[in-house]
Scaffold this active site. Structure first.
Site, PDB file in Angstrom:
ATOM      1  N   ARG A  81     -25.674 -40.877  33.996  1.00 11.74           N
ATOM      2  CA  ARG A  81     -24.492 -40.649  34.818  1.00 11.74           C
ATOM      3  C   ARG A  81     -24.076 -41.978  35.427  1.00 11.74           C
ATOM      4  NH1 ARG A  81     -24.344 -36.708  32.397  1.00 11.74           N
ATOM      5  NH2 ARG A  81     -24.026 -34.545  33.032  1.00 11.74           N
ATOM      6  N   GLU A  90     -14.533 -41.442  35.841  1.00 12.84           N
ATOM      7  CA  GLU A  90     -14.155 -41.065  34.478  1.00 12.84           C
ATOM      8  C   GLU A  90     -12.937 -40.146  34.522  1.00 12.84           C
ATOM      9  OE1 GLU A  90     -17.577 -39.352  32.543  1.00 12.84           O
ATOM     10  OE2 GLU A  90     -18.750 -41.196  32.726  1.00 12.84           O
ATOM     11  N   HIS A  96     -18.279 -41.443  27.347  1.00 13.48           N
ATOM     12  CA  HIS A  96     -19.150 -40.304  27.659  1.00 13.48           C
ATOM     13  C   HIS A  96     -19.255 -39.351  26.459  1.00 13.48           C
ATOM     14  CE1 HIS A  96     -20.810 -37.966  31.350  1.00 13.48           C
ATOM     15  NE2 HIS A  96     -21.545 -37.754  30.277  1.00 13.48           N
TER      16      HIS A  96
END
Length: 330
Positions: free
Chosen positions: A234, A263, A282
């Site tokens: 993360r 993000e 991601h």
């Protein structure tokens, strides 16, 4: 009894849908996979028994608005988008699909490691621009020491390949006691003992109050000069301004990041302007195999609970719900 399952995304891998269909479930998919308003509206207006949660926020208001909601399963392992406290207050268990995407995330970790060490993205861009730039300062990974923070299913897979590459591997995971689950990997009792020995640092930890900004300026300074940092966990586990400063100064040779603090990555992010950073959006778990594994795992989680067939208790992130009421995972 036919159950209503709400998937907070416009799609679910066919294997997961087939499991729900075979059980006679009514499945609701979102029209807009980023709309929190649609999540709240659906839960307030439909007799939803279970939610399979993707990336969009599942807020306290949404959870409390649905009196029929009995169980939630994350399509993945990270639950920062789910208000777990609100679910717990309603005695609703929240499950994850641990391990379903581990192989895919491990493979991307290794890809980022190699790309950062050998400047693959930079050199690809140079060649496409018509420049025959032959960098002389790439890093050979064999003989280097890989430090893993978090040594669960992903970290263990990364370790096995790194050992095969000829790297030394050491790890820190406060949840592990006893001998290493992977032969040849040295376990440390403290993060501060691992960092000074680490040429390549790879993060495999969840985001929680203990891990937020875990890798800050002080801990980055413990790494040997010229180390490489890889993050497929993360983005918020790293103090991003401190990371940017270390990359600019040369304290870090490079970074490979699949996750960022914000993000989608803002267009003006300093990370995007750094030539020694490899970025992916991601996508660690975004392979057909991983998506199928997460979809089937989430479907089994919600159906198992709804039918009393006990999903794996270790996959529940708020097991206290079973001791605070008459519900049981078995």
């Amino acid at each position: 009894m036919a159950f209503t399952i709400f998937v907070t995304a416009p799609q679910l891998a066919p294997a997961g849908l087939r499991i729900l269909e075979a059980a006679g479930c009514r499945t609701i998919l979102m029209r807009d996979g980023s709309s929190t308003a649609e999540v709240e509206q659906t839960l307030a207006s439909e007799p939803v028994d279970a939610v399979i949660s993707r990336t969009v926020e599942l807020s306290a208001a949404a959870i409390h608005s649905c009196p029929t909601l009995k169980v939630i399963s994350k399509h993945g392992v990270g639950v920062p988008n789910i208000d777990v406290a609100a679910a717990t207050a309603r005695s609703i268990p929240v499950y994850v699909t641990a391990g379903a995407n581990a192989q895919s995330v491990a493979e991307l970790t290794l890809g980022l490691m190699l790309a950062a060490a050998r400047k693959i993205a930079l050199l690809d861009g140079e060649l496409r621009a018509g420049r025959w730039t032959r960098a002389q300062d790439g890093v050979q990974l064999a003989g280097r020491r890989l430090g893993l923070v978090g040594f669960g299913q992903i970290g263990q897979r990364v370790a096995k390949v790194a050992l095969a590459l000829g790297m030394e591997v050491e790890a820190f995971d406060p949840g592990l006691r006893g001998p290493s689950p992977v032969a040849g990997v040295v376990l440390h009792d403290a993060l501060e003992a691992l960092l000074p020995r680490t040429d390549v640092l790879s993060l495999h930890i969840p985001l929680n109050p203990h891990t937020r900004n875990l890798i800050d300026a002080a801990r980055l300074a413990l790494l040997p000069r010229g180390a490489i940092l890889i993050n497929t966990a993360r983005g918020e586990v790293i103090d991003e301004p401190a990371l940017i400063a270390a990359l600019r100064s040369g304290a870090l040779f490079a970074a490979g990041l699949d996750t960022m603090a914000v993000e989608p990555l803002p267009a003006d992010s300093p990370l995007a302007a750094l030539p020694n950073v490899v970025l992916t959006p991601h996508v660690g778990g975004s392979t057909a195999a991983a998506l199928e594994g997460m979809a089937t795992g989430a479907a089994h989680n919600v159906l198992g609970f709804l039918t009393g067939q006990a999903p794996d208790p270790s996959a529940c992130v708020n097991p206290q719900v079973f001791s605070s009421n008459d519900k049981s995972p078995s």
